[in-house]
Enzyme design. Sequence first.
Site, PDB file in Angstrom:
ATOM      1  N   HIS A   1      45.752 -10.688 -17.109  1.00 49.35           N
ATOM      2  CA  HIS A   1      47.046 -10.629 -16.433  1.00 49.35           C
ATOM      3  C   HIS A   1      47.840  -9.500 -17.086  1.00 49.35           C
ATOM      4  O   HIS A   1      48.216  -9.610 -18.249  1.00 49.35           O
ATOM      5  CB  HIS A   1      47.782 -11.967 -16.557  1.00 49.35           C
ATOM      6  CG  HIS A   1      47.045 -13.100 -15.902  1.00 49.35           C
ATOM      7  ND1 HIS A   1      47.240 -13.450 -14.582  1.00 49.35           N
ATOM      8  CD2 HIS A   1      46.079 -13.922 -16.369  1.00 49.35           C
ATOM      9  CE1 HIS A   1      46.434 -14.463 -14.275  1.00 49.35           C
ATOM     10  NE2 HIS A   1      45.716 -14.765 -15.355  1.00 49.35           N
TER      11      HIS A   1
ATOM     12  N   HIS B   1      37.249 -19.095 -15.760  1.00 52.37           N
ATOM     13  CA  HIS B   1      37.502 -19.912 -16.974  1.00 52.37           C
ATOM     14  C   HIS B   1      36.968 -21.345 -16.924  1.00 52.37           C
ATOM     15  O   HIS B   1      37.733 -22.307 -16.907  1.00 52.37           O
ATOM     16  CB  HIS B   1      38.987 -19.922 -17.320  1.00 52.37           C
ATOM     17  CG  HIS B   1      39.950 -20.029 -16.152  1.00 52.37           C
ATOM     18  ND1 HIS B   1      39.879 -21.030 -15.232  1.00 52.37           N
ATOM     19  CD2 HIS B   1      40.994 -19.251 -15.788  1.00 52.37           C
ATOM     20  CE1 HIS B   1      40.849 -20.866 -14.338  1.00 52.37           C
ATOM     21  NE2 HIS B   1      41.539 -19.796 -14.656  1.00 52.37           N
TER      22      HIS B   1
ATOM     23  N   ASP C   1      40.976 -14.130 -19.749  1.00 51.82           N
ATOM     24  CA  ASP C   1      42.167 -14.723 -19.118  1.00 51.82           C
ATOM     25  C   ASP C   1      43.412 -14.364 -19.941  1.00 51.82           C
ATOM     26  O   ASP C   1      44.314 -15.193 -20.130  1.00 51.82           O
ATOM     27  CB  ASP C   1      42.028 -16.242 -18.955  1.00 51.82           C
ATOM     28  CG  ASP C   1      43.118 -16.834 -18.049  1.00 51.82           C
ATOM     29  OD1 ASP C   1      43.868 -16.056 -17.418  1.00 51.82           O
ATOM     30  OD2 ASP C   1      43.210 -18.078 -17.980  1.00 51.82           O
TER      31      ASP C   1
END
Lengths: 429, 303
Positions: A62, A232, A305
């Site tokens: 992100h 994930h 992640d």
Amino acid sequence: MRILIRGGTVVDPENRTVEQKDVLLVDGRVAGVGADLPADDALVIEATGRLVTPGLIDMHVHLREPGYEHKETIASGTRAAARGGFTAVVCMANTDPVADTRAVVEYIRERARATGVVHVFPVGAVSKGLEGKELAELASLREGGAVAFSDDGRPVVDSGLMRRAMEYARMLGAPVISHCEDPGLSAGGLMNEGRTAYLLGLPGMPAAAEEVMVAREILLAELTGCPVHIAHVSTAGAVRLIRDAKARGLPVTAEATPHHFTLTEEAVEGYNTSTKVNPPLRTAADVAAVREGLADGTIDVIATDHAPHAEEEKDVEFAAAPFGIAGLETAVGLVFTELVHSGVLDLPAAVAKMTVNPARILGLAKGRLVPGADGDVTIIDPRLELTVDASGFVGKGRNNPFVGRKLTGVPVTTIVAGRIVMLERDLKC
Amino acid sequence: MFKHLLGLRDVGREEILTVLDTARGMKEVLGRRIKKVPTLRGRIVVLLFFEPSTRTRVSFELAAKALSADTVSITAAASSVAKGESLRDTVRTLTAMGADMLVIRHPASGAAEAAARATTAAVINAGDGTHEHPTQALLDLFTMREAKGRLEGLTVTIVGDIRHSRVARSNVWALRAVGAEVRLAGPATLLPPEAAALGIPCYTTLEQALEGADVVMALRLQLERMRANYLPSLREYTRLYCITRERLRLAKPDVLLMHPGPVNRGVELAPDLVENAPSVIEEQVTNGVAVRMALLYLMLGGE
């Protein structure tokens, strides 16, 4: 511009070889891989005792830009990636505005060209506004450069919408990446449901909340023929479902994060908000199952992640803190410490999960170190020790639960398209 | 003595008994006509309540006043919290103003622990989310010991919403530490399997749990649990789990009936039980002040 990486141990994840070789980069591409290549006028990087791998790819980060630049920017996030040994990152669509239009995807790519230091491949949203109601314009997103589709951060609750997204994505030749969570089962949950949650009085998210959705995605992959990638993976049940789906030949792939193959729910004791992540840290049995899934190939990819947050956002009561771990700068160290040195994965397998495997899933011409390939290279010192200190992070997020932990095996040099962005741990950009 | 009282999970038998012994002397002070000693004169105790509470807040306030400490009472609605100031900032500000002790009630589990990290003052957890309510458990133990003369070997049955109860959690740790036997009872949706996994006997049939009990403690049922489908209806809960005089006959003849209050009459307890023997609900309230005085005294190191 010529760079000669001399005397290193080249790991070829595709042919599963580990051999001492030189690597020559010319004008941003791999020009040669072999013994005793001539240096001529090339800049020489001595790599004796180091591992030389294709540039690492993190297919789940992100970057927070646009919209949440106080958490991370494309500039800071790609520098964190470079410091972590990654030459390419795949960034999720939960920005503000959401990457649900071609314009936003193009904006991200443009900002990456202007301010980034590693390759950036955006993911387009499955649904408009990540609301799970209407399909986003997937073809336009694809044309704008989206390499996959995902509402990551939020599950797509409506099975009918997910089905149509998969049918449409298949037509476009891009996979759907699924954040698997049934919000009816996970509602209000702050950590894994189980012993530690009971002791801490925190509402839990049961493993079944993840597994119900993994099962659904597998069934929809079967129905539509669309490749689905499970993000994930954190539970033993999810690993089992994916293993069975692969055995049946379904187009299902999966990733695991360093925190899910390293930490258990017990890390949450003391209400450390750096351990608050979704899916949550699970039990020792789940960690063992994730490692087994990595070892037997059920889990194809290691991805971080990477979810950076501002310090003031995390420095609050556990319930009020946002979910997420900033993991780019500790991932490779954890892969080596927890998986390679402990014998869970051999070198080619570990490197494959961060190179050829994500490249294959996303259809990227990357992840290989052969003449003609992009000049993306990572050099790792497998014996270099580093104690994690978040204040030394290049990225903006300090939310990392591995602070104080000693890691063995650290990326030292990162080269992106023939440009040295990190040399001997020093950022050059 | 501990610097902070955040929960009872890690508090040992000796410390618990020290608090209870000290509380006995404090109760004597409360029985006098002049209910005040100068022990904590000049010390500042701040009551920081982010959740509505009358009995716990007043109990702490009276305890501090009886020891001559200065008290400031802040409730969430009146504080800067409503203006978006974080718990951490509020705690730091109060510390800078010279607070010696912060008593915190907060809807988030772990809030007291977060506060303790942000201050040099001593912190008492007056209830954090669904985690712990240690002073309630200590006053419960005090009440049991006063009535029974002992704690070791007592069988204590806790009935109701075990899953969401901070009172139950704190009581379980404290009772186990002092050698009592704890039983938990309630509907399966409110009786988490993790409790049984910790070796605590769990019962979904109330009658079995009551058999031979020395103490029965009913928990307050939050009526919003119905909305989350933990319970189909109040009527069904009451039919299965309300403590009635008839059901109490399954316990020991000298059984003690407790409740942390406030009681939903006719839900957790039959109405005629609330104010009559064997209920000791009012004694619990009285003892609460004494136990909190003992904690303030021990933690602020009187004199």
